[in-house]
Design an enzyme around this catalytic site. Structure first.
Site, mmCIF file in Angstrom:
data_model
loop_
_atom_site.group_PDB
_atom_site.id
_atom_site.type_symbol
_atom_site.label_atom_id
_atom_site.label_comp_id
_atom_site.label_asym_id
_atom_site.label_seq_id
_atom_site.Cartn_x
_atom_site.Cartn_y
_atom_site.Cartn_z
ATOM 1 N N GLY A 1 10.917 8.819 -2.558
ATOM 2 C CA GLY A 1 10.160 8.720 -1.307
ATOM 3 C C GLY A 1 10.932 7.959 -0.239
ATOM 4 O O GLY A 1 11.554 6.942 -0.543
ATOM 5 N N VAL B 1 27.775 1.891 5.132
ATOM 6 C CA VAL B 1 28.911 2.645 5.700
ATOM 7 C C VAL B 1 29.845 1.702 6.466
ATOM 8 O O VAL B 1 31.065 1.716 6.262
ATOM 9 C CB VAL B 1 28.395 3.791 6.620
ATOM 10 C CG1 VAL B 1 29.535 4.408 7.427
ATOM 11 C CG2 VAL B 1 27.693 4.852 5.781
ATOM 12 N N ARG B 2 29.280 0.855 7.288
ATOM 13 C CA ARG B 2 30.146 -0.007 8.112
ATOM 14 C C ARG B 2 30.848 -1.080 7.281
ATOM 15 O O ARG B 2 32.003 -1.399 7.535
ATOM 16 C CB ARG B 2 29.339 -0.618 9.267
ATOM 17 C CG ARG B 2 28.974 0.468 10.264
ATOM 18 C CD ARG B 2 28.551 -0.067 11.596
ATOM 19 N NE ARG B 2 28.402 1.037 12.532
ATOM 20 C CZ ARG B 2 27.742 0.959 13.673
ATOM 21 N NH1 ARG B 2 27.171 -0.178 14.023
ATOM 22 N NH2 ARG B 2 27.661 2.000 14.472
ATOM 23 N N ARG C 1 13.134 14.682 -4.520
ATOM 24 C CA ARG C 1 12.867 14.291 -5.910
ATOM 25 C C ARG C 1 13.413 15.445 -6.745
ATOM 26 O O ARG C 1 12.881 16.548 -6.701
ATOM 27 C CB ARG C 1 11.365 14.108 -6.144
ATOM 28 C CG ARG C 1 10.747 12.992 -5.285
ATOM 29 C CD ARG C 1 9.340 12.665 -5.761
ATOM 30 N NE ARG C 1 8.560 11.944 -4.762
ATOM 31 C CZ ARG C 1 8.533 10.617 -4.638
ATOM 32 N NH1 ARG C 1 9.280 9.859 -5.406
ATOM 33 N NH2 ARG C 1 7.756 10.048 -3.733
ATOM 34 N N ASP D 1 12.333 3.231 -8.372
ATOM 35 C CA ASP D 1 12.609 3.263 -9.817
ATOM 36 C C ASP D 1 13.179 4.602 -10.300
ATOM 37 O O ASP D 1 14.071 4.624 -11.148
ATOM 38 C CB ASP D 1 11.378 2.834 -10.635
ATOM 39 C CG ASP D 1 10.121 3.597 -10.273
ATOM 40 O OD1 ASP D 1 10.165 4.437 -9.347
ATOM 41 O OD2 ASP D 1 9.089 3.371 -10.918
ATOM 42 N N GLY D 2 12.702 5.719 -9.752
ATOM 43 C CA GLY D 2 13.233 7.026 -10.159
ATOM 44 C C GLY D 2 14.709 7.153 -9.792
ATOM 45 O O GLY D 2 15.537 7.617 -10.594
ATOM 46 N N THR E 1 11.783 1.324 -1.017
ATOM 47 C CA THR E 1 10.502 1.974 -1.345
ATOM 48 C C THR E 1 9.383 1.151 -0.725
ATOM 49 O O THR E 1 9.446 -0.081 -0.724
ATOM 50 C CB THR E 1 10.271 2.073 -2.871
ATOM 51 O OG1 THR E 1 8.877 2.363 -3.118
ATOM 52 C CG2 THR E 1 10.628 0.801 -3.631
ATOM 53 N N ASP F 1 6.630 0.771 -2.003
ATOM 54 C CA ASP F 1 5.743 0.301 -3.077
ATOM 55 C C ASP F 1 5.951 -1.158 -3.490
ATOM 56 O O ASP F 1 5.071 -1.745 -4.115
ATOM 57 C CB ASP F 1 5.906 1.180 -4.322
ATOM 58 C CG ASP F 1 5.353 2.578 -4.106
ATOM 59 O OD1 ASP F 1 4.565 2.765 -3.163
ATOM 60 O OD2 ASP F 1 5.720 3.479 -4.871
ATOM 61 N N ASP G 1 7.565 -2.406 -5.911
ATOM 62 C CA ASP G 1 7.225 -2.528 -7.335
ATOM 63 C C ASP G 1 8.453 -2.657 -8.235
ATOM 64 O O ASP G 1 8.467 -2.149 -9.344
ATOM 65 C CB ASP G 1 6.369 -1.331 -7.778
ATOM 66 C CG ASP G 1 7.073 0.002 -7.549
ATOM 67 O OD1 ASP G 1 8.114 0.021 -6.866
ATOM 68 O OD2 ASP G 1 6.578 1.014 -8.056
ATOM 69 N N GLY H 1 0.269 4.083 -3.214
ATOM 70 C CA GLY H 1 0.547 3.262 -4.394
ATOM 71 C C GLY H 1 -0.020 3.939 -5.624
ATOM 72 O O GLY H 1 -1.143 3.665 -6.021
ATOM 73 N N ARG H 2 0.774 4.881 -6.158
ATOM 74 C CA ARG H 2 0.332 5.604 -7.361
ATOM 75 C C ARG H 2 0.296 4.647 -8.554
ATOM 76 O O ARG H 2 -0.617 4.667 -9.335
ATOM 77 C CB ARG H 2 1.328 6.748 -7.620
ATOM 78 C CG ARG H 2 0.737 7.928 -8.290
ATOM 79 C CD ARG H 2 1.638 9.137 -8.211
ATOM 80 N NE ARG H 2 3.029 8.829 -7.884
ATOM 81 C CZ ARG H 2 3.832 9.660 -7.241
ATOM 82 N NH1 ARG H 2 3.392 10.824 -6.839
ATOM 83 N NH2 ARG H 2 5.087 9.346 -7.013
ATOM 84 N N THR I 1 -22.923 -6.629 8.050
ATOM 85 C CA THR I 1 -23.468 -5.333 8.482
ATOM 86 C C THR I 1 -22.471 -4.193 8.294
ATOM 87 O O THR I 1 -22.827 -3.024 8.376
ATOM 88 C CB THR I 1 -23.887 -5.390 9.972
ATOM 89 O OG1 THR I 1 -22.745 -5.803 10.727
ATOM 90 C CG2 THR I 1 -25.027 -6.361 10.186
ATOM 91 N N GLU J 1 -4.154 4.473 -4.118
ATOM 92 C CA GLU J 1 -4.333 5.862 -4.572
ATOM 93 C C GLU J 1 -4.335 5.976 -6.099
ATOM 94 O O GLU J 1 -4.942 6.880 -6.654
ATOM 95 C CB GLU J 1 -3.267 6.783 -3.957
ATOM 96 C CG GLU J 1 -1.852 6.448 -4.369
ATOM 97 C CD GLU J 1 -0.822 7.450 -3.855
ATOM 98 O OE1 GLU J 1 0.211 6.998 -3.346
ATOM 99 O OE2 GLU J 1 -1.035 8.655 -3.971
ATOM 100 N N ARG K 1 4.471 5.988 5.394
ATOM 101 C CA ARG K 1 5.892 6.017 5.052
ATOM 102 C C ARG K 1 6.793 6.137 6.283
ATOM 103 O O ARG K 1 8.008 5.962 6.188
ATOM 104 C CB ARG K 1 6.168 7.182 4.095
ATOM 105 C CG ARG K 1 5.687 6.941 2.683
ATOM 106 C CD ARG K 1 6.820 7.050 1.687
ATOM 107 N NE ARG K 1 7.352 8.376 1.634
ATOM 108 C CZ ARG K 1 6.995 9.292 0.739
ATOM 109 N NH1 ARG K 1 6.115 9.004 -0.193
ATOM 110 N NH2 ARG K 1 7.528 10.472 0.756
HETATM 111 O O1 F6P Z 1 6.899 5.828 -4.072
HETATM 112 C C1 F6P Z 1 6.500 5.849 -2.746
HETATM 113 C C2 F6P Z 1 5.245 6.647 -2.572
HETATM 114 O O2 F6P Z 1 4.916 6.670 -1.212
HETATM 115 C C3 F6P Z 1 4.031 6.201 -3.408
HETATM 116 O O3 F6P Z 1 3.345 5.105 -2.870
HETATM 117 C C4 F6P Z 1 3.226 7.456 -3.437
HETATM 118 O O4 F6P Z 1 2.371 7.449 -4.546
HETATM 119 C C5 F6P Z 1 4.276 8.526 -3.569
HETATM 120 O O5 F6P Z 1 5.451 7.980 -2.996
HETATM 121 C C6 F6P Z 1 3.941 9.830 -2.890
HETATM 122 O O6 F6P Z 1 4.973 10.725 -3.137
HETATM 123 P P1 F6P Z 1 5.176 12.117 -2.397
HETATM 124 O O7 F6P Z 1 5.615 11.860 -0.992
HETATM 125 O O8 F6P Z 1 6.221 12.819 -3.175
HETATM 126 O O9 F6P Z 1 3.844 12.777 -2.426
#
Ligand code: F6P
Length: 328
Positions: free
Chosen positions: A14, A27-28, A75, A106-107, A129, A131, A133, A174-175, A218, A226, A260
């Site tokens: 992402g 690069v620089r 991806r 992480d990926g 990222t 996230d 995380d 945030g999956r 109120t 997510e 994003r």
């Molecule tokens: O890893 C970043 C992120 O934005 C996550 O928070 C979200 O769950 C995921 O990517 C969404 O991925 P995609 O853009 O492939 O739907």
């Protein structure tokens, strides 16, 4: 000293605001150190398709303020196979790329670690990222910008929630990570925050909402990551409605991919610049399979395999506790 001559840089997974500032710094710094620099388009996809572009100091002009990534991202499933990585390595070798800087989450780092181990090519990761995380850094590039984007949206939602006396369920990205949700909950003064790392039952949530009514509130905002186990904001809203009927005027907002995009904050630009500079310098002193990170105000290196190990990552539980107290 090292024999590295040509460094490849890529973004993968992402996109995150600040990736361009990191590319610019990599690069620089590389050029300043007398190295040839190559941009690999669309991450691992581009490695397999020989989608390489030679980069000079001027090819990264006017990008520090831009969201997204000028190197594009993807991806890539094929790279997860040994055959895919073999092809990628052969293409890198043909191009003369003898070291890599990987910008992503992480990926991205899982792929970088495998490629580096299998083909003995040095690699340094830069955490990009929204996230936040990864272990080994207090902040990932893009997290601060995403938080600011989210809070701007929540402030606007609060205006209409208060005017109509409504209950809003706002879903943030945030999956697997509740970092944005927790931050948004505190900064946005939310009634409750539902995170992937925690089980929050619907009954507990309802108890909290009713308590708010008893305290003369109120309108309310609930932030839902997510990846929350109740299945996202629409599902939570449905369950709450089933139990409470029309006693609350409920609305749902999914912030989605707008989190994003956008111009990176000053914090993310500086972080990305520091990490890009540090990543190239790390490669040139012989470091490999490490990630640059910010701990306190120091740039540090952490082994990639530790950085991506989710059990090493700790959500700031004390902040969650604090947010409960501050919503009485
Ligand atoms: O890893 C970043 C992120 O934005 C996550 O928070 C979200 O769950 C995921 O990517 C969404 O991925 P995609 O853009 O492939 O739907």
């Amino acid at each position: 000293m090292t024999a590295i001559k040509k460094i490849g840089v890529y973004t993968s997974g992402g996109d995150a605001p600040g990736m361009n500032a990191a590319i610019r710094a990599v690069v620089r710094t590389g050029i300043y150190m007398g190295k040839e620099m190559v941009g690999i388009m669309q991450g691992y996809q581009g490695m397999m398709e020989k989608n390489f572009i030679d980069m000079g100091a001027r090819s990264v002009c006017n990008i520090i303020q831009k969201g997204g990534t000028v190197l594009k991202t993807a991806r890539c499933m094929e790279f997860r196979t040994p055959e895919g990585r073999k092809l990628a390595y052969e293409n890198l070798k043909e191009k003369g790329i003898d070291a890599l800087v990987a910008i992503g989450g992480d990926g991205t780092f899982t792929g970088a670690e495998l490629l580096s181990k299998e083909y003995n090519i040095p690699v340094i990761g830069i955490p990009g990222t929204i996230d936040n995380d990864l272990s080994g850094t207090d902040y990932t590039i893009g997290y601060d910008t995403a938080n600011n984007t989210v809070i701007e949206a929540i402030d606007k939602i609060r205006d209409t929630a208060a005017s109509h006396d409504r209950l809003f369920f706002v879903e943030v990205m945030g999956r697997d990570s509740g970092c944005i949700a927790l931050q948004a909950g505190i900064a946005g003064g939310a009634e409750a925050v539902l995170l992937p790392e925690k089980d929050t039952g619907i009954d507990d949530l309802i108890g909290k909402l009713e308590q708010g009514v008893d305290c003369n509130k109120t309108s309310s905002i609930v932030i839902i990551a997510e990846g929350d186990k109740n299945g996202g904001a629409y599902n939570v809203a449905k369950h709450v409605k089933e139990k409470l009927g029309d006693s609350f005027d409920i609305k749902v907002t999914i912030l989605g991919h707008l989190q994003r995009g956008g111009s990176p904050t000053s914090f993310d630009r500086v972080l990305a610049s520091r990490m890009g500079y540090a990543a190239v310098n790390a490669l040139l002193v012989g470091e490999t399979r490490k990630m640059t990170g910010l701990k306190g105000n120091e740039i540090v290196l952490t082994n990639l395999e530790i950085a991506i190990n989710h059990s090493e990552f700790k959500l700031e539980e004390d902040l969650l506790e604090m947010s409960h107290v501050l919503t009485i």
